[in-house]
Scaffold this active site. Sequence first.
Site, PDB file in Angstrom:
ATOM      1  N   ASP A 152      -5.943  -8.681  32.282  1.00  0.00           N
ATOM      2  CA  ASP A 152      -5.353 -10.017  32.279  1.00  0.00           C
ATOM      3  C   ASP A 152      -5.941 -10.920  31.195  1.00  0.00           C
ATOM      4  O   ASP A 152      -5.981 -12.142  31.338  1.00  0.00           O
ATOM      5  CB  ASP A 152      -5.519 -10.691  33.654  1.00  0.00           C
ATOM      6  CG  ASP A 152      -4.782  -9.944  34.746  1.00  0.00           C
ATOM      7  OD1 ASP A 152      -3.762  -9.305  34.440  1.00  0.00           O
ATOM      8  OD2 ASP A 152      -5.226 -10.002  35.904  1.00  0.00           O
ATOM      9  N   GLU A 153      -6.400 -10.318  30.101  1.00  0.00           N
ATOM     10  CA  GLU A 153      -6.982 -11.097  29.009  1.00  0.00           C
ATOM     11  C   GLU A 153      -6.222 -10.913  27.706  1.00  0.00           C
ATOM     12  O   GLU A 153      -6.648 -11.384  26.656  1.00  0.00           O
ATOM     13  CB  GLU A 153      -8.454 -10.683  28.795  1.00  0.00           C
ATOM     14  CG  GLU A 153      -9.376 -10.963  29.973  1.00  0.00           C
ATOM     15  CD  GLU A 153      -9.688 -12.446  30.126  1.00  0.00           C
ATOM     16  OE1 GLU A 153      -9.409 -13.209  29.183  1.00  0.00           O
ATOM     17  OE2 GLU A 153     -10.200 -12.821  31.190  1.00  0.00           O
TER      18      GLU A 153
END
EC number: 3.5.1.10
Length: 285
Positions: free
Chosen positions: A228-229
């Site tokens: 999720d980066e």
Amino acid sequence: MSDRLFVFTLSCEDRPGIVAAVTTELADLGANIAESNQFWDQATNRFFMRIAILVPEPATVDSLQRALAPAISRFDMKTSLYDMSRRPRMIVMVSKFDHALLHLLYQIRVGWLDAEVVAIVSNHEDSARTAENEGIPFHHWPVNKDNKAEQEERLLKLVHETDADLVVLARYMQVLSDNMSKRLFGKVINIHHSFLPSFKGARPYHQAHQRGVKMIGATAHYVTADLDEGPIIEQDAERVSHSMSAQDFVARGRDIESRVLARAVKYHMENRVIIVGNKTIVFTQ
């Protein structure tokens, strides 16, 4: 003689003459500029440009590349060139929640999203009927810790066999391995049911409800090895209130997720996104 649409994107160190060099070469080809967007990042002194061009037949990617080669070399450009007559192809991966998948299919059906879903892949069988109704091949691949690597190899094979340009994780509740994320970098888009970087992990809407937030949202981003980066493509948020339940948050969130993912996929398919490190330049219309 008909015209053919191409999209040319570039990035390079900013200095005078870049636009003139590109457009001069295009004019010599008899090309017509249909759309042009540009951005100068003052912090890095990098110049970014997306230009959509109509070129008389029998233009090809190779012939355009040769024509633009002097400008590319002169300014040491990093470029991409796309023939927009080829309809983009995507594989959609989904688990039990199918709202984002259904929205993508609808937007394709009404013509807002010009793309073809060549396969639906799921670790559950819930979307099999949807795939059948749409005439799309359905692949039910349950995933566990023992077969994860095998299933990912099957996905890579499917990408190759279908000539897919993009893999869309439409609420696919499995984390891709670091190896897979690296091998498909820039070709996998995920919808995260939260306004990143807030409320990562499980049950983000319930987390948000417990914290009494006043806005909830969703984030579409490219998948990287860092969970999720990845570079963010699109986000949206809406106001909520203390009078709403956690389920109200979930319902509102599903609507936002569907819209955000569809916009991100459209931007990618129209070659409006340039990845720059861990962020993106997105040339919206």
